[in-house]
Design a protein around this motif. Structure first.
Motif, PDB file in Angstrom:
ATOM      1  N   CYS A 124      -6.310  -1.803  -0.061  1.00  0.00           N
ATOM      2  CA  CYS A 124      -5.658  -2.109   1.210  1.00  0.00           C
ATOM      3  C   CYS A 124      -6.727  -2.381   2.264  1.00  0.00           C
ATOM      4  O   CYS A 124      -7.652  -1.589   2.432  1.00  0.00           O
ATOM      5  CB  CYS A 124      -4.791  -0.928   1.627  1.00  0.00           C
ATOM      6  SG  CYS A 124      -4.001  -1.142   3.226  1.00  0.00           S
ATOM      7  N   CYS A 161      -6.270   0.438   5.298  1.00  0.00           N
ATOM      8  CA  CYS A 161      -6.657   1.857   5.165  1.00  0.00           C
ATOM      9  C   CYS A 161      -7.592   2.092   3.984  1.00  0.00           C
ATOM     10  O   CYS A 161      -7.938   3.225   3.690  1.00  0.00           O
ATOM     11  CB  CYS A 161      -5.411   2.739   5.046  1.00  0.00           C
ATOM     12  SG  CYS A 161      -4.621   2.675   3.433  1.00  0.00           S
ATOM     13  N   CYS A 176       0.848  -1.195   0.000  1.00  0.00           N
ATOM     14  CA  CYS A 176       0.000   0.000   0.000  1.00  0.00           C
ATOM     15  C   CYS A 176       0.878   1.238   0.000  1.00  0.00           C
ATOM     16  O   CYS A 176       1.747   1.399   0.852  1.00  0.00           O
ATOM     17  CB  CYS A 176      -0.895  -0.015   1.238  1.00  0.00           C
ATOM     18  SG  CYS A 176      -1.893   1.470   1.389  1.00  0.00           S
ATOM     19  N   CYS A 201      -0.288   3.481   3.417  1.00  0.00           N
ATOM     20  CA  CYS A 201       0.076   3.122   4.801  1.00  0.00           C
ATOM     21  C   CYS A 201       1.215   2.119   4.882  1.00  0.00           C
ATOM     22  O   CYS A 201       1.688   1.803   5.971  1.00  0.00           O
ATOM     23  CB  CYS A 201      -1.148   2.617   5.563  1.00  0.00           C
ATOM     24  SG  CYS A 201      -1.611   0.916   5.153  1.00  0.00           S
TER      25      CYS A 201
END
Ligand SMILES: [Zn+2]
Length: 150
Positions: free
Chosen positions: A53, A56, A39, A42
Motif C-alpha cells: 500500500c 500506509c 489494503c 487502511c
C-alpha cells in the motif's frame, strides 16, 4: 530462426485482455469486470495488483472486484490519437463506487458537443475488440457508455 516453435493449428484463439486488471468472461454465465487490490490495514483501493500500500506501506492487500457501473468524474475530448483510432472521442476518469478510478473512453456522448451535465453521469462498462495482434489474438479493451435513463 531455425527451430522456433510453430503456433499450433486448429487451436481456438483466446481473447486477451488489454490490461491485466480486466477480467474477461470465461463461461456464458461469467461477466467481465475490473479488479484491484484493497489494503486490509487502511482500506486504500488500487486498480490492478500492488505489492504494498502506498498510503500506509502495509503488504496486506486483498483482491477486490469493481462494479461495472461508475460515474464520470471528469472528461476531455481527444482530437489526436494513434493511427486507426477515430477522433474525436471522449476520454474520462470514471469513479468506481469501491473508491478507485479508471481512465477510459466513453462512447454514446457526442464529442463535438461537450456538456457539463456529463459530470457525475452514470456509465456502464462494456468490452470491445481493440485490435488483433501479430499472433492473431483478439485484444479486448473496456469502454463505458451512459446508463440508459441517467
Ligand atoms: Zn494501506
Amino acid at each position: 530462426m531455425a527451430t522456433q516453435q510453430q503456433p499450433a493449428t486448429g487451436v481456438e484463439k483466446k481473447p486477451v485482455p488489454i490490461v491485466a486488471y480486466l477480467h474477461l468472461p470465461e463461461s456464458p454465465d461469467d461477466e467481465p469486470y475490473l479488479w484491484g487490490n484493497k489494503c486490509k490495514s487502511c482500506g486504500a483501493v488500487y486498480v490492478g495488483s500492488r505489492m504494498a500500500c502506498s498510503k500506509c506501506s502495509s503488504s496486506e492487500l486483498e483482491e477486490i472486484r469493481f462494479s461495472n457501473v461508475g460515474e464520470i468524474w471528469t472528461f476531455g475530448v481527444v482530437h489526436q490519437s494513434m493511427p486507426n483510432v477515430p477522433t474525436p472521442f471522449v476520454a474520462a476518469i470514471i469513479d468506481l463506487p469501491e473508491g478507485a478510478s479508471v481512465r477510459a473512453t466513453v462512447t454514446g456522448l457526442d464529442p463535438t458537443q461537450p456538456d457539463p451535465a456529463w459530470f457525475g453521469k452514470k456509465v456502464q462498462m462494456y468490452l470491445e475488440k481493440a485490435y488483433t495482434n501479430k499472433q492473431g489474438d483478439d485484444i479486448i479493451t473496456y469502454k463505458y457508455r451512459p446508463v440508459e435513463g441517467s
